[in-house]
Design an enzyme around this catalytic site. Structure first.
Site, PDB file in Angstrom:
ATOM      1  N   ASP A  96     -16.523  26.965 -37.090  1.00  0.00           N
ATOM      2  CA  ASP A  96     -16.863  25.096 -37.409  1.00  0.00           C
ATOM      3  C   ASP A  96     -18.021  25.093 -38.257  1.00  0.00           C
ATOM      4  O   ASP A  96     -19.130  25.534 -37.602  1.00  0.00           O
ATOM      5  CB  ASP A  96     -17.345  25.243 -35.559  1.00  0.00           C
ATOM      6  CG  ASP A  96     -17.066  23.966 -34.618  1.00  0.00           C
ATOM      7  OD1 ASP A  96     -17.264  23.234 -35.313  1.00  0.00           O
ATOM      8  OD2 ASP A  96     -16.336  24.408 -33.725  1.00  0.00           O
ATOM      9  N   ASP A 197     -17.375  19.379 -37.359  1.00  0.00           N
ATOM     10  CA  ASP A 197     -17.456  19.111 -35.781  1.00  0.00           C
ATOM     11  C   ASP A 197     -17.775  17.352 -36.724  1.00  0.00           C
ATOM     12  O   ASP A 197     -18.581  16.766 -36.984  1.00  0.00           O
ATOM     13  CB  ASP A 197     -18.859  19.568 -35.423  1.00  0.00           C
ATOM     14  CG  ASP A 197     -18.908  18.711 -33.872  1.00  0.00           C
ATOM     15  OD1 ASP A 197     -18.192  19.218 -33.449  1.00  0.00           O
ATOM     16  OD2 ASP A 197     -20.275  18.108 -33.951  1.00  0.00           O
ATOM     17  N   GLU A 248     -12.955  16.884 -37.056  1.00  0.00           N
ATOM     18  CA  GLU A 248     -12.767  16.502 -35.518  1.00  0.00           C
ATOM     19  C   GLU A 248     -13.203  14.697 -36.084  1.00  0.00           C
ATOM     20  O   GLU A 248     -14.428  14.557 -35.851  1.00  0.00           O
ATOM     21  CB  GLU A 248     -13.760  17.022 -34.766  1.00  0.00           C
ATOM     22  CG  GLU A 248     -13.768  16.366 -32.767  1.00  0.00           C
ATOM     23  CD  GLU A 248     -14.529  16.974 -32.030  1.00  0.00           C
ATOM     24  OE1 GLU A 248     -14.967  16.971 -31.104  1.00  0.00           O
ATOM     25  OE2 GLU A 248     -16.138  16.935 -33.090  1.00  0.00           O
ATOM     26  N   HIS A 322     -13.136  22.764 -25.657  1.00  0.00           N
ATOM     27  CA  HIS A 322     -14.589  23.496 -25.081  1.00  0.00           C
ATOM     28  C   HIS A 322     -14.640  22.489 -24.574  1.00  0.00           C
ATOM     29  O   HIS A 322     -15.640  21.982 -24.124  1.00  0.00           O
ATOM     30  CB  HIS A 322     -15.015  24.084 -26.153  1.00  0.00           C
ATOM     31  CG  HIS A 322     -15.258  23.251 -27.226  1.00  0.00           C
ATOM     32  ND1 HIS A 322     -14.762  22.600 -28.123  1.00  0.00           N
ATOM     33  CD2 HIS A 322     -16.353  22.373 -27.090  1.00  0.00           C
ATOM     34  CE1 HIS A 322     -15.476  22.413 -29.139  1.00  0.00           C
ATOM     35  NE2 HIS A 322     -16.894  22.541 -28.548  1.00  0.00           N
ATOM     36  N   ASP A 323     -14.345  20.917 -24.748  1.00  0.00           N
ATOM     37  CA  ASP A 323     -15.216  19.763 -24.584  1.00  0.00           C
ATOM     38  C   ASP A 323     -14.442  18.949 -23.599  1.00  0.00           C
ATOM     39  O   ASP A 323     -14.403  17.961 -22.989  1.00  0.00           O
ATOM     40  CB  ASP A 323     -14.722  18.578 -25.649  1.00  0.00           C
ATOM     41  CG  ASP A 323     -16.298  19.128 -26.422  1.00  0.00           C
ATOM     42  OD1 ASP A 323     -16.979  19.524 -26.161  1.00  0.00           O
ATOM     43  OD2 ASP A 323     -16.122  18.829 -27.443  1.00  0.00           O
TER      44      ASP A 323
HETATM   45  O1  TEU Z   1     -18.070  16.830 -29.741  1.00  0.00           O
HETATM   46  C1  TEU Z   1     -17.617  15.093 -30.021  1.00  0.00           C
HETATM   47  C2  TEU Z   1     -17.609  14.734 -28.765  1.00  0.00           C
HETATM   48  O2  TEU Z   1     -17.133  13.150 -29.168  1.00  0.00           O
HETATM   49  C3  TEU Z   1     -17.508  14.886 -27.547  1.00  0.00           C
HETATM   50  O3  TEU Z   1     -17.781  16.157 -27.023  1.00  0.00           O
HETATM   51  C4  TEU Z   1     -17.796  13.720 -26.660  1.00  0.00           C
HETATM   52  O4  TEU Z   1     -19.489  13.830 -27.061  1.00  0.00           O
HETATM   53  C5  TEU Z   1     -17.692  14.003 -25.214  1.00  0.00           C
HETATM   54  O5  TEU Z   1     -16.713  14.685 -25.192  1.00  0.00           O
HETATM   55  C6  TEU Z   1     -18.049  12.630 -24.758  1.00  0.00           C
HETATM   56  O6  TEU Z   1     -17.537  12.930 -23.444  1.00  0.00           O
HETATM   57  C7  TEU Z   1     -18.273  17.606 -31.084  1.00  0.00           C
HETATM   58  C8  TEU Z   1     -18.363  19.140 -29.988  1.00  0.00           C
HETATM   59  O7  TEU Z   1     -16.345  19.469 -30.184  1.00  0.00           O
HETATM   60  C9  TEU Z   1     -19.186  19.032 -28.879  1.00  0.00           C
HETATM   61  O8  TEU Z   1     -18.961  20.578 -27.898  1.00  0.00           O
HETATM   62  C10 TEU Z   1     -20.339  19.044 -28.857  1.00  0.00           C
HETATM   63  O9  TEU Z   1     -21.584  18.942 -27.987  1.00  0.00           O
HETATM   64  C11 TEU Z   1     -20.729  17.399 -30.124  1.00  0.00           C
HETATM   65  O10 TEU Z   1     -19.056  17.490 -31.185  1.00  0.00           O
HETATM   66  C12 TEU Z   1     -21.372  17.440 -31.017  1.00  0.00           C
HETATM   67  O11 TEU Z   1     -21.964  18.766 -31.843  1.00  0.00           O
END
Ligand code: TEU
Length: 550
Positions: A96, A197, A248, A322-323
């Site tokens: 990542d 990311d 992403e 994971h989000d």
């Molecule tokens: O995520 C980007 C992202 O757009 C989501 O985390 C979003 O901010 C959130 O779901 C909004 O509700 C990436 C990674 O996957 C995440 O874990 C990180 O926190 C983020 O980037 C910052 O690096």
């Protein structure tokens, strides 16, 4: 060139995967221990979320050193062993890469703060408005204004995420060179792919107030984004045709994705887009409770399938990461039809045109965390937004209900390996609470059971490799307007594959607008699926049918 169309990627969140030293945090050695489990599942790549040195304000997405392993996760030797051991099993590692921002603990930012002009130019520092307010009204994704004031410079720096995640200045060629060097460093270690990311946020447009939204239109898919990606690709992984990359793409547009992931555009192998996972939002607003809009879900999934195919571009296909909340809770049923609905949701994704991603625990039907108290949450986004909701006058109870549905921590409870204490994840106190349902939902009980969700995922992964129609076929929606059935056809050289799914608990009688004569069942979540002119679809019933030319 590696043909990644029949490949499947498994995402590992190392912190919650397996803890082998009893400190409550999973680490790289835990991944090594479970390689045979992953090989058995049949996946081709492992995407590991960040394990680099980090203050962990955003669980490692705040990187303080791009070329090392955080001691909490192990050592560089552990990583090298993981690469070797995975390789022995035919599995490649994808790392990542977080290049929109660094941690404010990163040496570059530290030097910038010490006043070194060379390093200040690695970041985005701006004067405030004449009235002393921040340069623009852009909002951080984690809440609040996206600019942080630095008194000693009388300037602000930009952070689209947490205040400890400072955005990098991609306009600076030195930054772009540093990033290429980091990629080469990891390629030399033998990794086989990268996940980038929020990579479509790196090219900022003009710095102006957004009177229509949170600012994202000024930095999403920005003016130089394709130039930056082409440059990065051609100087690094673009030289190795077997390398796999996924970007992403936050709030992106399909038109841009044609280019990001176009077969001939020299940028990335594929993209994650998220529009299909906002069907239970209100517009872009995530912190609300809204029932999922099924018609919209189909419209989005299907238009991306067709659009990307028409433009010879490639999607990553997924429900979970994971989000995101756990999909069986979100779109399926945690109760009576837990197994059927988890399998149905798996069929929907794994039958599509694109590379499927499985997020750890999804293959077991893991469910949302069920947290009821703020002290159980660890995620900076959840904790900040809880406070924002409270500040708006919402009751604690109502705010908890929203977190329970949408928090990223739903995906971050530890892997459920067996029925022993802490599900076999850790002998210590886990960094985040376990889901107590591990006594029922765990790998141990599913691996050898031919009827388990795990075995169903295994079958889906195998089918993609056995049937070129799944990996390479065209896509067409079937009966798209139906209010409860999600169905589509894939076709290749005279072979047709139908994926037919009742998305709801309510049974329904469905007439396929196309003849299914000559089709046989490849896979179903009911033992006696019966395709016919009219199909009685049971709760969450899913069937994958195939008709092959003789
Ligand atoms: O995520 C980007 C992202 O757009 C989501 O985390 C979003 O901010 C959130 O779901 C909004 O509700 C990436 C990674 O996957 C995440 O874990 C990180 O926190 C983020 O980037 C910052 O690096």
């Amino acid at each position: 060139m590696t043909d990644f169309r029949n490949k499947v990627v498994y995402q590992i969140y190392p912190k919650s995967f397996l803890d082998t030293n009893g400190d409550g945090l999973g680490e790289l050695r835990g991944v090594i221990q479970k390689l045979d489990y992953l090989k058995d599942l049949g996946v081709d790549y492992l995407w590991l979320t960040p394990f680099y040195p980090s203050p962990q304000n955003d669980n490692g997405y705040d990187v303080a050193d791009y070329r090392a392993v955080d001691p909490r996760y192990g050592t560089m030797e552990d990583l090298e062993e993981l690469i070797r051991e995975a390789d022995k099993r035919g599995i490649g590692l994808m790392l990542d890469m977080v290049f929109n921002h660094t941690s404010t603990d990163h040496e570059w930012f530290q030097r910038a703060m010490a006043g070194d002009p060379e390093y200040k130019d690695y970041y985005i520092f701006r004067k405030g408005k004449p009235d002393g307010t921040p340069p623009t009204n852009w909002e951080s994704k984690f809440g609040g204004n996206a600019w942080e004031y630095v008194p000693k410079f009388d300037e602000y720096y930009l952070h689209l995420f947490d205040v400890s995640q400072a955005d990098l200045n991609w306009e600076n060629p030195k930054v772009r060179q540093e990033i290429q060097n980091i990629l080469k460093f990891w390629m030399n270690k033998g990794v086989k792919g990268f996940r980038f990311d929020v990579i479509n946020l790196i090219s900022k447009g003009s710095y102006e107030d957004d009177n229509q939204g949170d600012g994202r239109r000024f930095y999403t898919d920005g003016p130089k984004i394709h130039q930056y990606l082409e440059e990065m690709c051609s100087n690094t992984f673009g030289k190795d045709p077997s390398f796999i990359t996924v970007g992403e793409m936050s709030s992106t547009s399909m038109e841009h994705c044609f280019k990001y992931a176009g077969a001939d555009s020299g940028e990335l192998s594929m993209v994650f887009s998220f529009h299909h996972l906002k069907v239970d939002f209100m517009g872009n607003e995530k912190w609300v409770l809204v029932p999922a809009d099924f018609k919209k879900l189909k419209e989005i999934l299907f238009s991306w399938q067709q659009g990307m195919s028409d433009h010879n571009a490639w999607n990553a296909v997924f429900w979970c990461n994971h989000d995101q909340p756990r999909v069986v809770t979100r779109f399926g049923d945690e109760g009576e039809y837990w197994k059927q609905s988890a399998k149905m949701l798996a069929s929907v994704i794994h039958g599509l045109r694109g590379t499927p991603y499985v997020y750890q625990g999804e293959e077991l039907g893991m469910t949302n965390a069920g947290f009821t108290n703020l002290s159980q949450y660890r995620d900076v986004e959840s904790i900040n937004h809880f406070q924002i909701l409270r500040d708006k006058g919402m009751s604690e109870e109502a705010a908890y209900c929203i977190l329970k549905e949408h928090s990223r921590d739903n995906a971050r409870t530890p892997m459920q390996w067996d029925t022993s204490e802490n599900a076999g994840f850790s002998s210590g106190a886990p960094w985040i609470s376990m889901n107590p349902n591990y006594t029922r939902i765990n790998a141990q009980s599913q691996v050898g059971d031919p009827d388990s969700i795990f075995s169903y995922y295994k079958a889906l992964i195998r089918l993609r490799k056995e049937y070129p129609v799944i990996a390479q076929g065209d896509f067409a929606p079937v009966d798209q307007a139906h209010p409860q059935v999600l169905a589509y056809r894939r076709s290749l050289d005279g072979t047709q594959l139908y994926c037919i799914n009742n998305f709801y608990r309510k049974p329904c009688r469905w007439r396929c607008p196309e003849s299914l004569e000559g089709c046989r069942v490849l896979l179903s979540n009911y033992p006696d699926a019966k395709p016919g002119e009219e199909i009685e679809l049971r709760p969450y019933e899913s069937m994958i049918l195939i008709r092959e030319t003789k």
